[in-house]
Design an enzyme around this catalytic site. Structure first.
Site, PDB file in Angstrom:
ATOM      1  N   GLU A 281     -18.396  -6.177  -2.637  1.00 46.05           N
ATOM      2  CA  GLU A 281     -17.135  -6.787  -2.396  1.00 46.05           C
ATOM      3  C   GLU A 281     -16.744  -8.151  -3.009  1.00 46.05           C
ATOM      4  O   GLU A 281     -15.941  -8.461  -3.649  1.00 46.05           O
ATOM      5  CB  GLU A 281     -16.640  -6.580  -0.930  1.00 46.05           C
ATOM      6  CG  GLU A 281     -16.013  -5.393  -0.500  1.00 46.05           C
ATOM      7  CD  GLU A 281     -14.807  -4.993  -1.217  1.00 46.05           C
ATOM      8  OE1 GLU A 281     -13.659  -4.761  -0.592  1.00 46.05           O
ATOM      9  OE2 GLU A 281     -14.758  -4.568  -2.294  1.00 46.05           O
TER      10      GLU A 281
ATOM     11  N   GLU B  18       0.968  -1.248  -0.222  1.00 49.81           N
ATOM     12  CA  GLU B  18       0.016   0.171  -0.095  1.00 49.81           C
ATOM     13  C   GLU B  18       0.887   1.311  -0.191  1.00 49.81           C
ATOM     14  O   GLU B  18       0.556   2.197  -0.840  1.00 49.81           O
ATOM     15  CB  GLU B  18      -0.909   0.084   1.122  1.00 49.81           C
ATOM     16  CG  GLU B  18      -2.102  -1.189   1.224  1.00 49.81           C
ATOM     17  CD  GLU B  18      -3.062  -0.960   0.034  1.00 49.81           C
ATOM     18  OE1 GLU B  18      -2.980   0.010  -0.536  1.00 49.81           O
ATOM     19  OE2 GLU B  18      -3.961  -1.916   0.081  1.00 49.81           O
TER      20      GLU B  18
ATOM     21  N   ASP C 280      -4.311  -9.613  -8.629  1.00 50.88           N
ATOM     22  CA  ASP C 280      -4.810  -8.633  -9.683  1.00 50.88           C
ATOM     23  C   ASP C 280      -3.425  -8.017 -10.363  1.00 50.88           C
ATOM     24  O   ASP C 280      -3.172  -8.048 -11.493  1.00 50.88           O
ATOM     25  CB  ASP C 280      -5.867  -7.587  -9.148  1.00 50.88           C
ATOM     26  CG  ASP C 280      -5.504  -7.298  -7.957  1.00 50.88           C
ATOM     27  OD1 ASP C 280      -4.237  -7.662  -7.299  1.00 50.88           O
ATOM     28  OD2 ASP C 280      -6.398  -6.580  -7.330  1.00 50.88           O
TER      29      ASP C 280
ATOM     30  N   GLU D 294     -12.286   0.515  -9.606  1.00 54.67           N
ATOM     31  CA  GLU D 294     -11.770  -0.496 -10.642  1.00 54.67           C
ATOM     32  C   GLU D 294     -12.858  -0.680 -12.068  1.00 54.67           C
ATOM     33  O   GLU D 294     -12.586  -0.667 -13.078  1.00 54.67           O
ATOM     34  CB  GLU D 294     -11.553  -1.872 -10.256  1.00 54.67           C
ATOM     35  CG  GLU D 294     -10.138  -2.248  -9.361  1.00 54.67           C
ATOM     36  CD  GLU D 294     -10.459  -1.556  -7.955  1.00 54.67           C
ATOM     37  OE1 GLU D 294      -9.375  -1.377  -7.451  1.00 54.67           O
ATOM     38  OE2 GLU D 294     -11.489  -1.211  -7.657  1.00 54.67           O
TER      39      GLU D 294
END
Length: 939
Positions: A388, A147, A294, A406
């Site tokens: 989610e 992150e 991802d 996204e």
């Protein structure tokens, strides 16, 4: 990502720098104004409307950004419900989510280049000065390496990229001297201790002040990390190396990628979700394109673009081939096992996979991108936001939505690729939903539950970094921008890195010759840049023709997957047999099992054993369907064992001439009066409503008032039917199955699900009867007109019923005497009743406990019509339960089911219970353990 050409190339250039095989097929994305004209009749959005929506995005951004600066800065994030900043350590811990917070004004850094994209150059200049002046990167705090890299390091590099661009233009940032880059380099060095492992994979966390193994670091004991966590570093680290000329950052990121590549599962070319950072063993062996993996795939492709290293493209193409071979089941993307890629690892998808259609656009594979995007859009139209996680039949699995960007990202890329105004309308829907459901006085609040619309006191930094960037670019024309977005590549956090880095301070790297790459078909790859021949087909209706079969994929069809064989044959979406639908007494189902290579064996103890031999399947595709069926049976059988058994409810006909002898087994509802807590039940005469489906306002309320309404299943949600009859004055409701001939003899009962909203307003009891049982009541109405029933959790014995009747008649008699009116006819006595019913009412059949003059015990009455003694005892498989979410919208044609099966009894017919189906599967221990582990996983 916005790109014009290969690294070092300008759009349309065919010079020496462009001679590298441009294998991305369609990586060059032209501006919206230069793509195909809108398809005829597509309803192109006017320039005025686009400008209006672009201005609306700007206003929304101002609302979020100004509230962060006013109420939260210098805290990392805004808490929009309480209008204050979130400071780590001062708020209750949220677990791993808080690892993104490092007391470094996260939201401001993450938003820097967004300000420039939105033409807010003055605000950008002020923000950069605040970051330079106020932000401290030397905090004694443990943060996520992943992150911190994508949000903070990426934010500083993106801010530096646009700062030097503005300075070069000569109007803004003339004072800037690379301060953001200096901070980025400082942060880069603070992240490097995490790479102190034998494998080169970084620890998942690092202390900004003390590193990893320092006694005061409070980290460095972890053994596992996610694939994306270790594989999403190369863009930021390489950019830092090339901006500064310090190669160590790019080298460390490359080493991590090389290790993951070497550890891929060689037979499937897939990677798992979690890996041991010391040994390289896969800890979680499921593989997909969503959470945990991802951006690893994303960075392989984009690393080739930014760095020009062919090995990254070769790796991406190898993985992509495996993804499309095993994971892609258009329009679905389902996780599989890396060692058994034909076996699905779960029956739900997470929202992070919404980025993948955008990546497919960059790859040039436009058809599956359109299909998956359309499926996701249908889910959004159902729930307003993308949950989610959601199941393969589009029910909510995890209900949260933290305003993830996204889907907006993929929408932007598809519009850039096709020029189809449809995607502008999709963007308009996103804007409307954000303003309608997520906007609060102090910003925008994450959704705690998309079904109820409840909020969470949370506004993540990526909302400002990505969402508004993609939405604004979607509606902006080239002249609306102060710089050419095509000169930059987007990171996974949508930060801008200039493409000219590809030729700056290049790190010398040798191609890994020890590993062979999968040989792929190269016939579609073009040697020019950019290649648009596949991205923009000649047919202007191309995108619409792909979307059309999927437009009702959620609301009407409720598919659970489309087989690749059916897709290739063009036969349309016809889902294969699923475990939850399987009935052992159905000859068609048995024939399907045979084609899939699945054998069904009845054991002596009454159980069923299923064994699958792939070599006995009719084809490889049938074998794949068989493996998926077996996996589902394992999962559903495991779930069945864990679920608490639900007792059935009873519909008891108490009026003349039945007087309680007819007891019909009914399924309960997840809403309305809980009959198990109201022992007296609800008693009343029945009335058929108009319209019979109960999906609109009742037109015969006078016939329904104070009665129990009968209605047909279908056309709308169960909860909607309940609200309509309750409004008409009904005291209860019975929904009768519209599937002709259905019976609880041959199908498991289920709970009628709500509509995903708060159903506290429904106070009347609702029960469900299969078609055969429902016809008993309808036949009784035709013969006797006035039919009274009792809805209860257990059927009452006749003595109690007669006692209630006598009490009612006594009350009525007393009332009539008081008013000096003639006495009414006395209620029939018990002895009179004994000879009143000598045979079953028409249509009773085996589905009711009829004909025995003795009183029914509560236990026996409640179990009536559940029996399968005269049928195959395994005619129904286990069924799945959900507390709120219906299986299909807009109707209740596929309700969520919960088994009411219990142990079988050898006594009376109505005492028999359906035995639970158990799958005894040899040699599947490894898969069972995997499923049990995945049930505990959190996104």
């Amino acid at each position: 990502m916005a790109l014009s050409a290969a690294p070092g190339c300008r759009a349309g250039e065919r010079g020496p720098r462009c001679r590298r095989p441009w294998k991305l097929l369609a990586l060059g994305l032209l501006s919206a104004s230069s793509v195909l004209a809108a398809a005829p009749g597509a309803g192109a959005m006017s320039r005025e409307e686009k400008r209006r929506l672009g201005n609306q995005v700007l206003e929304m951004f101002d609302h979020a950004y100004s509230n962060y600066m006013e109420h939260a800065y210098p805290a990392d994030e805004l808490m929009p419900l309480t209008c204050r900043g979130r400071v780590r350590g001062q708020e209750p811990s949220r677990g791993d989510v808080d690892d993104a917070l490092g007391k470094f004004s996260l939201t401001l850094i993450d938003t820097l280049d967004t300000l420039v994209v939105l033409n807010k150059t003055k605000e950008f200049e002020e923000a950069v000065k605040k970051v330079i002046k106020d932000v401290n990167l030397d905090n004694d705090i443990v943060v996520s390496v992943f992150e911190t890299n994508i949000r903070v390091l990426g934010g500083l590099l993106g801010g530096h990229s646009v700062a030097i661009m503005l300075k070069e233009k000569g109007e803004y940032m003339q004072w800037y001297n690379g301060e953001l880059l200096h901070m980025a380099k400082e942060l880069g060095y603070k992240l490097l201790p995490a790479f102190n492992t034998t494998s080169g994979l970084p620890y998942p966390r690092v202390n900004l002040k003390f590193g990893v193994r320092h006694p005061e670091a409070r980290t460095g004991t972890e053994t596992d990390t996610c694939t994306a966590c270790a594989g999403t570093l190369i863009l930021e680290f390489a950019a830092l190396s090339r901006f500064t000329g310090t190669s160590i950052f790019e080298e460390y990121a490359r080493k991590a990628l090389d290790f993951i590549w070497e550890k891929r599962q060689r037979s499937s070319n897939l990677v798992g979700v979690t890996i041991n950072i010391h040994t390289g063993d896969w800890v979680r062996k499921d593989s997909g394109v969503g959470a945990g993996i991802d951006s690893y795939y994303e960075y392989l492709l984009k690393a080739y673009v930014l760095l020009g290293d062919d090995s990254f493209l070769e790796r991406f193409n190898t993985h992509y081939d495996a993804i499309m071979r095993y994971i892609s089941q258009p329009p679905l993307l389902l996780d599989v096992h890396i060692h058994k890629p034909m076996l699905n690892a779960r029956t739900w998808m997470d929202s992070l996979l919404a980025f993948f259609p955008g990546l497919q656009v960059l790859k040039g594979d436009i058809r599956p991108a359109i299909e998956t995007h359309e499926m996701l859009y249908q889910v959004i139209k159902k729930h307003n936001f993308l949950p989610e996680a959601f199941t393969t039949d589009f029910r909510v699995h995890w209900a949260q939505h933290p305003l993830r960007p996204e889907f907006a990202e993929s929408t932007y890329f598809l519009y850039k690729a096709t020029g189809d105004p449809y995607y502008l309308e999709v963007g308009k829907t996103l804007i409307e939903n954000l303003n309608k459901y997520a906007r609060v006085p102090c910003g925008f609040a994450a959704m705690k539950d998309v079904r109820t619309g409840s909020h969470e006191d949370r506004m993540d930094s990526f909302f400002l970094a990505e969402m508004f960037k993609y939405l604004y670019l979607l509606f902006a024309d080239k002249e609306d921008m102060i710089f050419d977005i095509e000169d930059y590549i987007f990171t996974t956090e949508a930060h801008l890195l200039p493409l000219w880095l590809s030729t700056t301070n290049q790190t010398i790297s040798k191609k890994n010759t020890s590993t062979e790459y999968t040989e792929l078909d190269d016939s579609n790859f073009d040697w020019t840049c950019p290649n648009t021949q596949i991205l923009f087909p000649n047919d202007p209706m191309f995108a619409q023709s792909i979307r059309e079969p999927l437009k009702n994929v959620v609301d009407k069809s409720c598919p659970r997957g489309i087989s690749r064989a059916e897709e290739s044959l063009g036969s349309g979406p016809k889902p294969p047999l699923r475990a939850r639908d399987f009935m052992a007494s159905n000859p068609e189902h048995l024939e399907i099992l045979k084609k899939m290579g699945v054998s069904l064996i009845h054991l002596k103890d009454g159980r069923v054993q299923l064994v699958q031999h792939a070599v006995q399947a009719a084809s490889s595709l049938d074998a794949e369907d068989g493996l998926r069926f077996m996996q589902e049976m394992i999962e559903l059988s495991s779930q069945q064992q864990k679920e608490q058994q639900l007792p059935p409810r009873a519909v008891q006909i108490v009026s003349h001439p039945f007087f309680g002898r007819v007891v019909l087994t009914a399924g309960p509802a997840q809403f309305g009066m809980d009959l198990s807590k109201h022992k007296a039940g609800t008693r009343g005469f029945v009335a058929t409503i108009k319209p019979y489906n109960g999906c609109s306002e009742i037109t015969n309320p006078e016939a329904v008032k104070e009665k129990i309404a009968l209605m047909q299943r279908g056309q709308c949600m169960f909860a909607e039917k309940a609200r309509n009859i309750q409004k008409a004055g009904a005291i209860g409701g019975i929904v009768i199955d519209d599937n002709e001939g259905s019976s609880s003899d041959t199908a498991p009962l289920f709970q009628m699900a709500g509509d995903g909203k708060n159903t506290d307003d429904i106070t009347i009891p609702m029960l469900f009867l299969f078609n055969k049982e429902g016809n008993i009541i309808l036949d009784a109405i035709r013969e006797y007109e006035a039919v009274e029933v009792l809805l209860s959790d257990k059927a009452k014995d006749r003595a109690t019923i007669f006692k209630d009747l006598e009490m009612e008649n006594m009350d009525q008699k007393s009332s009539e005497n008081d008013s000096h009116k003639p006495n009414s006819e006395e209620a029939p006595s018990e002895s009179q009743d004994a000879g009143a019913v000598s045979e079953e009412p028409e249509g009773g059949g085996e589905s009711s406990a009829v004909g025995d003059p003795a009183p029914l015990s509560p236990a026996s009455a409640a179990s009536a019509s559940v029996s399968m003694a005269d049928q195959d005892p395994h005619a129904s498989g286990p069924a799945e339960t959900s507390a709120l979410e219906p299986a299909c919208t807009p109707g209740d044609s596929q309700p969520q089911e919960q088994n009411t099966q219990t142990e079988a009894s050898s006594k009376a017919h109505w005492d028999s219970k359906v035995q639970p189906m158990e799958s005894i599967l040899a040699d599947w221990n490894e898969d069972i353990e995997a499923f049990e582990m995945m049930e505990k996983d959190e996104l």
